[in-house]
Design a protein around this motif. Structure first.
Motif: not given
Length: 418
Positions: A44, A202, A205
């Protein structure tokens, strides 16, 4: 998740605090394994920005979850601490600030590798209890004033090269980006890094993507052999395979009484449709698209395989052919297998001649029609996926050959689903 128990009046031990850190690490690690899968890697942030004025890239702040161990080396020390623990665990590694990494070569495709390791940092001179004089403290172990590390951190460093560096003990190496650098350049202006498949969406998302994918994604068309990469968010794929259509039969006579006057049509390709589980970490789907058959030829099979095994297969339609000098039977439709929704045999090609009687030797229609029409001095080619070619009737002169129409190639329709 484990937690340390302490009691009023008990003498605190260094291992009480150390075990609290270990338990927290184990809890986060097991939760990460539940979310991403055991052995999975997730990144990330860590935005890669090539330099427009030199040969370097900048990696932004971010984190990686990757396989590691609880502790590759003893945790704590100075007469106490916890022993090394090689238990495998998903571990978190962090890059808190920008890092600039030099590009040492040009004329190559390079990869940005993240080196995930744990190290002891933040040294300090710590006060220690003085048993000989409890009113005073000692500066470091034995009052020697020596520094001791006060933090064990999971950290990231970065290497750029054509091959991966060796993984550190208890850590991991993760490929983050690839990019190509032209030979002899002095800057990376215009270079666009391609992110690897470790950058997962995520949960918010993914939730949004799940609804959109389920509600709006149409099936896409693959009309040439190749491979399909499974998106990071996908858990299923819907596939429909259509085999190639067979070719129509030729003719070489001017009238039915002369012999092979009216050729038959080619059969349509099979049709297999199904829904299958996929895993982004497993690999790609391999597509083999069946070609349309030439005159009197069988069409090619369309096959989709995954992980070395065939998921579904649609056979090609058989070509139209003369079984005797005055007899021409339409080609059989291709068979299908592996579909979980259906396995349909393709349509038959139309018969041509039977003795002095003739029929319409049209090609078998595919799922979207398109069978080739039988034609004078030449059958018509099929015009839609999986359809068969038309047979030819008549010839410009006895003994000359009028070609049968070609079958149309197969295809694969697909869409990935959450």
């Amino acid at each position: 998740m484990d937690r340390v128990i302490v009691y009023p009046g008990s003498v605190p031990m260094d291992t009480d605090l150390l075990r609290s850190g270990v338990y927290a690490k184990e809890g986060i690690g097991r939760l990460s394994e539940m979310l991403f899968g055991q052995g999975a890697v997730s990144a990330r942030g860590l935005v890669c920005t090539p330099s427009a004025s030199g040969l370097s890239v900048t990696i932004g702040p971010g984190s990686i979850v990757a396989p590691g161990v609880v502790d590759a080396t003893p945790f704590g020390g100075a007469g106490g601490g916890l022993a090394a623990d090689p238990t495998l665990l998903a571990c978190q590694y962090i890059n808190p600030q920008l890092q600039t990494v030099a590009v040492s070569s040009t004329g190559a495709t390079l990869t940005v590798f993240a080196v995930c390791s744990e190290r002891d940092i933040d040294p300090a001179v710590l006060p220690f209890y003085n048993a000989a004089n409890p009113t005073q403290t000692q500066a470091g172990v034995g009052n020697a004033g020596g520094n001791l590390p006060t933090c064990r951190t999971g950290s990231l460093s970065f290497v750029i090269g054509t091959s991966a560096p060796a993984a550190p003990s208890g850590g991991a190496v993760v490929a983050l980006y690839t990019f190509t650098v032209a030979a002899g350049v002095s800057t990376l202006a215009g270079v666009v890094p391609t992110a690897g498949r470790v950058f997962w969406p995520t949960i918010p998302e993914l939730a949004t993507m799940t609804l959109l994918q389920a509600a709006t994604t149409p099936m896409a068309l693959a009309s040439s052999s190749g491979s399909l990469t499974v998106p990071a968010w996908a858990s299923r794929v819907e596939l429909r395979a259509i085999g190639g259509g067979g070719g129509g039969s030729t003719s070489n006579a001017m009238t039915p009484a002369d012999g092979s006057f009216s050729g038959s049509g080619g059969g349509a390709g099979g049709d297999a449709w199904g829904l299958y589980a996929v895993n982004p970490a497993t690999g790609t789907l391999t597509l083999t698209i069946g070609a349309g058959g030439g005159q009197q030829e069988t069409g090619g099979a369309t096959v989709v395989s995954y992980g070395g095994a065939t998921l579904l297969q649609a056979g090609g339609g058989a070509g139209g052919a003369f079984y005797s000098s005055q007899g021409s039977a339409g080609g059989d439709g291709g068979t299908a297998s592996g579909g979980t929704i259906w396995n349909l045999t393709g349509g038959y090609g139309g018969d041509g001649q039977s003795g002095v009687g003739t029929f319409s030797g049209n090609g078998g229609n595919g799922p979207w029609g398109g069978g080739g029409r039988c034609g004078n001095i030449g059958g018509k080619d099929a015009t839609a996926y999986g359809a068969g070619g038309g047979g030819a009737y008549s010839a410009s002169a006895n003994g000359t050959t009028s070609p049968g129409g070609a079958g149309y190639q197969g295809c694969v329709l697909y869409r990935f689903l959450p």
